[in-house]
Design an enzyme around this catalytic site. Structure first.
Site, PDB file in Angstrom:
ATOM      1  N   GLY A  12     -28.437  60.009  17.513  1.00 45.09           N
ATOM      2  CA  GLY A  12     -27.588  60.311  16.195  1.00 45.09           C
ATOM      3  C   GLY A  12     -26.176  59.715  16.433  1.00 45.09           C
ATOM      4  CB  ALA A  14     -25.009  55.055  14.379  1.00 39.93           C
ATOM      5  N   GLY A  16     -20.732  60.434  12.320  1.00 42.22           N
ATOM      6  CA  GLY A  16     -20.546  61.926  12.058  1.00 42.22           C
ATOM      7  C   GLY A  16     -20.340  62.367  13.694  1.00 42.22           C
ATOM      8  N   GLY A  18     -22.022  62.797  16.282  1.00 37.44           N
ATOM      9  CA  GLY A  18     -22.272  61.976  17.531  1.00 37.44           C
ATOM     10  C   GLY A  18     -21.435  60.939  17.575  1.00 37.44           C
ATOM     11  CB  VAL A  65     -35.086  61.116  17.580  1.00 41.29           C
ATOM     12  CG1 VAL A  65     -33.812  60.401  18.032  1.00 41.29           C
ATOM     13  CG2 VAL A  65     -34.674  61.931  16.461  1.00 41.29           C
ATOM     14  CE1 TYR A 151     -29.361  70.970   9.502  1.00 35.13           C
ATOM     15  CE2 TYR A 151     -28.484  73.141   9.190  1.00 35.13           C
ATOM     16  CZ  TYR A 151     -28.382  72.007   9.826  1.00 35.13           C
ATOM     17  OH  TYR A 151     -27.355  71.506  10.368  1.00 35.13           O
ATOM     18  CB  ALA A 153     -36.791  77.508  10.350  1.00 38.82           C
ATOM     19  CG  ASP A 187     -15.059  65.533   6.351  1.00 38.13           C
ATOM     20  OD1 ASP A 187     -15.921  65.230   5.511  1.00 38.13           O
ATOM     21  OD2 ASP A 187     -13.862  65.189   6.252  1.00 38.13           O
ATOM     22  CB  THR A 188     -20.353  64.428   8.995  1.00 45.01           C
ATOM     23  OG1 THR A 188     -21.748  65.217   8.677  1.00 45.01           O
ATOM     24  CG2 THR A 188     -19.835  65.153  10.274  1.00 45.01           C
TER      25      THR A 188
HETATM   26  N1  LIG Z   1     -22.190  68.333   9.322  1.00 39.29           N
HETATM   27  C1  LIG Z   1     -22.329  69.693   9.538  1.00 39.29           C
HETATM   28  O1  LIG Z   1     -21.762  70.350   8.864  1.00 39.29           O
HETATM   29  C2  LIG Z   1     -23.075  70.149  10.561  1.00 39.29           C
HETATM   30  C3  LIG Z   1     -24.017  69.619  11.538  1.00 39.29           C
HETATM   31  N2  LIG Z   1     -24.991  69.932  12.474  1.00 39.29           N
HETATM   32  C4  LIG Z   1     -25.938  69.273  13.293  1.00 39.29           C
HETATM   33  O2  LIG Z   1     -25.038  68.335  13.802  1.00 39.29           O
HETATM   34  C5  LIG Z   1     -26.000  67.068  14.046  1.00 39.29           C
HETATM   35  C6  LIG Z   1     -25.222  66.024  13.768  1.00 39.29           C
HETATM   36  O3  LIG Z   1     -25.020  66.038  12.248  1.00 39.29           O
HETATM   37  P1  LIG Z   1     -23.794  65.369  11.347  1.00 39.29           P
HETATM   38  O4  LIG Z   1     -22.960  64.608  12.423  1.00 39.29           O
HETATM   39  O5  LIG Z   1     -23.203  65.998  10.548  1.00 39.29           O
HETATM   40  O6  LIG Z   1     -24.823  64.078  10.674  1.00 39.29           O
HETATM   41  P2  LIG Z   1     -24.708  62.815  10.056  1.00 39.29           P
HETATM   42  O7  LIG Z   1     -25.773  62.517   8.901  1.00 39.29           O
HETATM   43  O8  LIG Z   1     -23.176  62.491   9.615  1.00 39.29           O
HETATM   44  O9  LIG Z   1     -25.224  61.949  11.338  1.00 39.29           O
HETATM   45  C7  LIG Z   1     -26.364  62.048  11.788  1.00 39.29           C
HETATM   46  C8  LIG Z   1     -26.666  60.630  12.604  1.00 39.29           C
HETATM   47  O10 LIG Z   1     -28.059  60.866  13.006  1.00 39.29           O
HETATM   48  C9  LIG Z   1     -28.699  59.687  12.483  1.00 39.29           C
HETATM   49  N3  LIG Z   1     -30.208  60.269  12.478  1.00 39.29           N
HETATM   50  C10 LIG Z   1     -30.760  60.740  11.533  1.00 39.29           C
HETATM   51  N4  LIG Z   1     -32.219  61.092  11.667  1.00 39.29           N
HETATM   52  C11 LIG Z   1     -32.480  60.171  12.661  1.00 39.29           C
HETATM   53  C12 LIG Z   1     -33.634  59.960  13.420  1.00 39.29           C
HETATM   54  N5  LIG Z   1     -34.953  60.330  12.908  1.00 39.29           N
HETATM   55  N6  LIG Z   1     -33.669  59.197  14.787  1.00 39.29           N
HETATM   56  C13 LIG Z   1     -32.651  58.589  15.087  1.00 39.29           C
HETATM   57  N7  LIG Z   1     -31.088  59.112  14.385  1.00 39.29           N
HETATM   58  C14 LIG Z   1     -31.265  59.586  13.322  1.00 39.29           C
HETATM   59  C15 LIG Z   1     -28.178  58.970  11.409  1.00 39.29           C
HETATM   60  O11 LIG Z   1     -28.487  57.834  11.207  1.00 39.29           O
HETATM   61  C16 LIG Z   1     -26.744  59.342  11.764  1.00 39.29           C
HETATM   62  O12 LIG Z   1     -26.080  58.399  12.119  1.00 39.29           O
HETATM   63  C17 LIG Z   1     -27.373  67.393  13.529  1.00 39.29           C
HETATM   64  O13 LIG Z   1     -28.043  68.058  14.163  1.00 39.29           O
HETATM   65  C18 LIG Z   1     -26.859  68.530  12.407  1.00 39.29           C
HETATM   66  O14 LIG Z   1     -27.978  69.579  11.985  1.00 39.29           O
HETATM   67  C19 LIG Z   1     -24.752  71.199  12.683  1.00 39.29           C
HETATM   68  C20 LIG Z   1     -23.770  72.297  11.709  1.00 39.29           C
HETATM   69  C21 LIG Z   1     -22.873  71.731  10.826  1.00 39.29           C
HETATM   70  C1  LIG Z   2     -25.696  70.135   6.401  1.00 37.95           C
HETATM   71  C2  LIG Z   2     -25.876  71.388   7.157  1.00 37.95           C
HETATM   72  C3  LIG Z   2     -24.676  72.037   7.265  1.00 37.95           C
HETATM   73  C4  LIG Z   2     -24.913  73.371   8.106  1.00 37.95           C
HETATM   74  C5  LIG Z   2     -23.551  74.104   8.305  1.00 37.95           C
HETATM   75  C6  LIG Z   2     -23.674  75.324   8.660  1.00 37.95           C
HETATM   76  O1  LIG Z   2     -23.576  75.792   9.861  1.00 37.95           O
HETATM   77  C7  LIG Z   2     -23.956  76.036   7.530  1.00 37.95           C
HETATM   78  C8  LIG Z   2     -24.139  77.409   7.792  1.00 37.95           C
HETATM   79  C9  LIG Z   2     -24.112  78.368   6.787  1.00 37.95           C
HETATM   80  C10 LIG Z   2     -25.133  78.932   6.287  1.00 37.95           C
HETATM   81  O2  LIG Z   2     -26.089  78.180   5.986  1.00 37.95           O
HETATM   82  C11 LIG Z   2     -24.654  80.014   5.040  1.00 37.95           C
HETATM   83  C12 LIG Z   2     -23.448  80.230   5.701  1.00 37.95           C
HETATM   84  O3  LIG Z   2     -22.609  81.521   5.235  1.00 37.95           O
HETATM   85  C13 LIG Z   2     -23.036  79.614   6.959  1.00 37.95           C
HETATM   86  C14 LIG Z   2     -21.530  79.288   6.904  1.00 37.95           C
HETATM   87  C15 LIG Z   2     -21.150  79.097   8.467  1.00 37.95           C
HETATM   88  C16 LIG Z   2     -19.705  79.376   8.425  1.00 37.95           C
HETATM   89  C17 LIG Z   2     -19.556  80.534   9.003  1.00 37.95           C
HETATM   90  C18 LIG Z   2     -18.166  80.631   9.615  1.00 37.95           C
HETATM   91  C19 LIG Z   2     -17.638  82.035   9.951  1.00 37.95           C
HETATM   92  C20 LIG Z   2     -16.287  82.165  10.611  1.00 37.95           C
HETATM   93  O4  LIG Z   2     -15.489  81.327  10.457  1.00 37.95           O
HETATM   94  O5  LIG Z   2     -15.908  83.059  11.375  1.00 37.95           O
END
Ligand SMILES: NC(=O)C1=CN([C@@H]2O[C@H](COP(=O)(O)OP(=O)(O)OC[C@H]3O[C@@H](n4cnc5c(N)ncnc54)[C@H](O)[C@@H]3O)[C@@H](O)[C@H]2O)C=CC1
Ligand SMILES: CCCCCC(=O)/C=C/[C@H]1[C@H](O)CC(=O)[C@@H]1CCCCCCC(=O)O
Length: 261
Positions: A12, A14, A16, A18, A65, A151, A153, A187-188
């Site tokens: 991942g 490309a 956010g 990653g 993946v 998600y 889980a 912020d992604t």
């Molecule tokens: N953005 C958020 O608020 C948070 C994100 N995460 C985790 O961080 C990781 C990265 O998330 P972001 O950068 O936010 O997402 P994003 O959607 O901005 O980037 C994810 C990247 O993974 C690639 N991707 C998706 N499915 C794929 C697959 N099957 N095979 C290969 N590549 C694949 C996409 O093409 C994209 O380039 C994820 O595991 C996400 O669950 C965790 C907490 C918060």
């Molecule tokens: C697109 C998926 C984003 C997932 C991001 C995430 O981690 C979300 C967690 C929230 C959950 O689903 C419900 C919540 O209240 C979580 C908020 C997480 C922020 C906690 C920060 C606490 C602190 O600042 O001390």
């Protein structure tokens, strides 16, 4: 710490989080392989990184993946091209409650597969030189939301798997450090997908609560997650750690009770 001569594979990579991690690794002089599903984005990203860091330091491999054979090939090509593997970031993730089985495949099964493949290429068990693996979980593993049950889980699963494998690495003398990283909201483009009925199915009706939570807790920049990731990569004292990154506390670690019967 310079990562000169080290080779990293980032799933991942490309976009956010990653993408920010790939950038930090290149800044530390590592060679980096971005593994991503999105060909157009991966190629565009590689061209930008070549312009900034010079050609030959970064490669893009198009790969879903969730396809175990394709992921195995991506690891093989990495070692074929750069001759070794030292750092694996299992980062690719999605939030899709409608196709929840796909979410389990990408967020959990692929992280398990990516960890096992990383060990095949890095563990002393296989006669290799050691290395480090970081599996990306989420604060959703600690603070759940009705908006994304599957998600949540998968992110619990990533932590459980990572901690158990970290213990296996110690007891089996793998020479590989294994850690998990749990960001809060970042912020992604992934954050936008949580408002989409195509992704969230019937749980989309809980999106307003989710958005209120974002406003309450704040949204992080990917660069801070990359900073945390670099700490996990370079601090050799960290093994089996669960790093949390939030707006209120910044980069910190989850603490667990010692095991008792
Ligand atoms: N953005 C958020 O608020 C948070 C994100 N995460 C985790 O961080 C990781 C990265 O998330 P972001 O950068 O936010 O997402 P994003 O959607 O901005 O980037 C994810 C990247 O993974 C690639 N991707 C998706 N499915 C794929 C697959 N099957 N095979 C290969 N590549 C694949 C996409 O093409 C994209 O380039 C994820 O595991 C996400 O669950 C965790 C907490 C918060
Ligand atoms: C697109 C998926 C984003 C997932 C991001 C995430 O981690 C979300 C967690 C929230 C959950 O689903 C419900 C919540 O209240 C979580 C908020 C997480 C922020 C906690 C920060 C606490 C602190 O600042 O001390």
């Amino acid at each position: 710490m310079s990562l000169n001569g080290k080779v990293a594979l980032v799933t991942g990579g490309a976009q956010g989080i990653g993408r920010a991690v790939v950038q930090s690794l290149l800044q530390s002089s590592a060679k980096v392989v971005m593994v991503d599903l999105n060909k157009a984005l991966g190629e565009e990203c590689k061209a930008q990184l070549d312009a900034e860091f010079g050609e030959g330091n970064c490669t893009f491999i198009e790969c879903d993946v969730a396809n175990g054979d394709a992921l195995r090939d991506a690891f093989q090509s990495t070692v074929g091209q750069f001759g070794r593997l030292d750092i694996v970031i299992n980062n690719a993730g999605i939030t899709n409650e409608k196709d929840w089985e796909k979410t389990i495949q990408v967020n959990l099964t692929s992280v398990i597969k990516g960890t096992y493949l990383a060990l095949e290429h890095m563990s002393k068990e296989y006669g290799k030189q050691g290395g480090t693996i970081i599996n990306v979980s989420s604060m959703a593993a600690f603070l759940h939301s009705p908006h994304q049950p599957v998600y949540t889980a998968t992110k619990h699963g990533v932590i459980g798997f990572t901690r158990a494998m970290a213990d296996a690495a110690i007891q089996g003398d793998y020479g590989v450090r294994i850690n998990a990283l749990c960001p809060a909201f970042v912020d992604t483009p992934l954050l936008q997908s949580v408002e989409d009925e195509d992704n969230m199915g019937k749980f989309v009706k809980f999106k307003d609560d989710f958005k209120r939570s974002m406003t309450k807790f704040g949204v992080l920049q990917p660069s801070l997650i990359a900073e945390g990731m670099m700490r996990l990569i370079t601090d050799t004292s960290l093994h089996g750690a669960v790093m949390k990154i939030t707006c209120s506390k910044g980069i910190h670690f989850h603490t667990y009770e010692p095991m008792s019967a």
